[in-house]
Design an enzyme around this catalytic site. Structure first.
Site, PDB file in Angstrom:
ATOM      1  N   LYS A  11     -18.313 -51.060 -14.128  1.00  0.00           N
ATOM      2  CA  LYS A  11     -17.493 -50.977 -12.750  1.00  0.00           C
ATOM      3  C   LYS A  11     -17.011 -52.303 -11.994  1.00  0.00           C
ATOM      4  CE  LYS A  11     -20.176 -46.837 -11.575  1.00  0.00           C
ATOM      5  NZ  LYS A  11     -21.273 -46.138 -10.593  1.00  0.00           N
ATOM      6  N   ASN A 114     -23.931 -50.465  -9.272  1.00  0.00           N
ATOM      7  CA  ASN A 114     -24.844 -50.220 -10.222  1.00  0.00           C
ATOM      8  C   ASN A 114     -24.270 -50.609 -11.595  1.00  0.00           C
ATOM      9  OD1 ASN A 114     -23.366 -47.868 -10.264  1.00  0.00           O
ATOM     10  ND2 ASN A 114     -25.001 -46.504 -10.103  1.00  0.00           N
ATOM     11  N   GLU A 128     -13.740 -36.776 -18.818  1.00  0.00           N
ATOM     12  CA  GLU A 128     -13.468 -38.194 -18.438  1.00  0.00           C
ATOM     13  C   GLU A 128     -12.770 -39.058 -19.435  1.00  0.00           C
ATOM     14  OE1 GLU A 128     -17.376 -39.578 -17.443  1.00  0.00           O
ATOM     15  OE2 GLU A 128     -17.721 -38.105 -15.948  1.00  0.00           O
TER      16      GLU A 128
HETATM   17  P1  RTP Z   1     -22.214 -42.561 -12.700  1.00  0.00           P
HETATM   18  O1  RTP Z   1     -21.636 -41.337 -12.455  1.00  0.00           O
HETATM   19  O2  RTP Z   1     -21.540 -43.552 -12.001  1.00  0.00           O
HETATM   20  O3  RTP Z   1     -22.398 -42.916 -14.064  1.00  0.00           O
HETATM   21  O4  RTP Z   1     -23.750 -42.627 -11.911  1.00  0.00           O
HETATM   22  P2  RTP Z   1     -24.754 -41.476 -12.226  1.00  0.00           P
HETATM   23  O5  RTP Z   1     -24.247 -40.327 -12.908  1.00  0.00           O
HETATM   24  O6  RTP Z   1     -26.197 -41.944 -12.633  1.00  0.00           O
HETATM   25  O7  RTP Z   1     -24.824 -41.142 -10.534  1.00  0.00           O
HETATM   26  P3  RTP Z   1     -24.062 -39.986  -9.816  1.00  0.00           P
HETATM   27  O8  RTP Z   1     -24.987 -38.759  -9.272  1.00  0.00           O
HETATM   28  O9  RTP Z   1     -23.060 -39.487 -10.671  1.00  0.00           O
HETATM   29  O10 RTP Z   1     -23.419 -40.567  -8.675  1.00  0.00           O
HETATM   30  C1  RTP Z   1     -22.012 -41.265  -8.867  1.00  0.00           C
HETATM   31  C2  RTP Z   1     -22.365 -42.752  -8.338  1.00  0.00           C
HETATM   32  O11 RTP Z   1     -22.393 -42.622  -6.787  1.00  0.00           O
HETATM   33  C3  RTP Z   1     -23.117 -43.990  -6.494  1.00  0.00           C
HETATM   34  N1  RTP Z   1     -23.908 -43.196  -5.408  1.00  0.00           N
HETATM   35  N2  RTP Z   1     -24.159 -43.750  -4.204  1.00  0.00           N
HETATM   36  N3  RTP Z   1     -25.084 -44.126  -1.719  1.00  0.00           N
HETATM   37  C4  RTP Z   1     -25.701 -43.406  -2.439  1.00  0.00           C
HETATM   38  O12 RTP Z   1     -26.740 -42.610  -2.176  1.00  0.00           O
HETATM   39  C5  RTP Z   1     -25.171 -42.816  -3.874  1.00  0.00           C
HETATM   40  N4  RTP Z   1     -25.585 -41.991  -4.601  1.00  0.00           N
HETATM   41  C6  RTP Z   1     -24.874 -42.259  -5.702  1.00  0.00           C
HETATM   42  C7  RTP Z   1     -23.543 -44.567  -7.506  1.00  0.00           C
HETATM   43  O13 RTP Z   1     -22.850 -45.543  -7.581  1.00  0.00           O
HETATM   44  C8  RTP Z   1     -23.350 -43.507  -8.506  1.00  0.00           C
HETATM   45  O14 RTP Z   1     -23.387 -44.343  -9.771  1.00  0.00           O
END
Ligand code: RTP
Ligand code: MG
Length: 149
Positions: A11, A114, A128
């Site tokens: 990112k 992150n 994707e």
């Molecule tokens: P990613 O898609 O980026 O690989 O991350 P992930 O699956 O671990 O998490 P996801 O639930 O898909 O969330 C996507 C991205 O959104 C941001 N986020 N911000 N402010 C908040 O509470 C929050 N929650 C999620 C994070 O950058 C996450 O990677």
């Protein structure tokens, strides 16, 4: 176990902090194969498609702003069970909860920055990869250390 492909992306925070090499190295050393990669800007349209599942979430606007704020390093990695293993190597979404030794656990502090994205299922990997790469941008090649050293 099946050979899979997954979509991983350093990112904007990871690119700015000079972590591309470190992250690529982890997946290479694990034994996965890089089959596509590019440094690119994510357009607003692509960001909204990519994060479509989070459209209704309160952080959606911030997420789109962030991912479009600077270059990302988009990658496709191939290997046995790579989708789940890459997720495990990334660590939990919130770096504050991610275990030391994982990428987010070692390099991140805030959930909004992150460091890395990784596909969370076979369906999202396919979706994707197709969003970010044209078929001709994915390479098939064998790696043979004995031949090249
Ligand atoms: P990613 O898609 O980026 O690989 O991350 P992930 O699956 O671990 O998490 P996801 O639930 O898909 O969330 C996507 C991205 O959104 C941001 N986020 N911000 N402010 C908040 O509470 C929050 N929650 C999620 C994070 O950058 C996450 O990677
Ligand atoms: Mg996700």
């Amino acid at each position: 176990m099946a050979v899979e492909k997954t979509f991983l992306m350093v990112k904007p925070d990871g690119v700015q902090r000079g972590l591309i090499g470190e992250i690529v190295q982890r997946f290479e050393r694990k034994g996965f194969q890089l089959v596509g990669a590019k440094l690119m800007h994510v357009s607003r349209e692509l960001a909204e498609q990519h994060y479509g599942e989070h459209k209704e979430k309160p952080f959606f606007g911030e997420l789109v702003e962030f991912i479009t704020s600077g270059p990302v390093f988009a990658m496709v990695w191939q290997g046995e069970n790579v989708i789940q293993i890459a997720r495990d190597m990334m660590g939990k979404t919130n770096p504050a909860d991610a275990a030391p030794g994982t990428i987010r656990g070692d390099y991140g502090v805030q959930v909004s920055m992150n460091v890395i994205h990784g596909s969370d299922s076979a369906e999202s990997a396919e979706r994707e990869i197709n969003l970010f790469f044209k078929p001709e941008e994915l390479l098939e090649y064998t790696r043979d250390i004995n031949k090249w050293v």
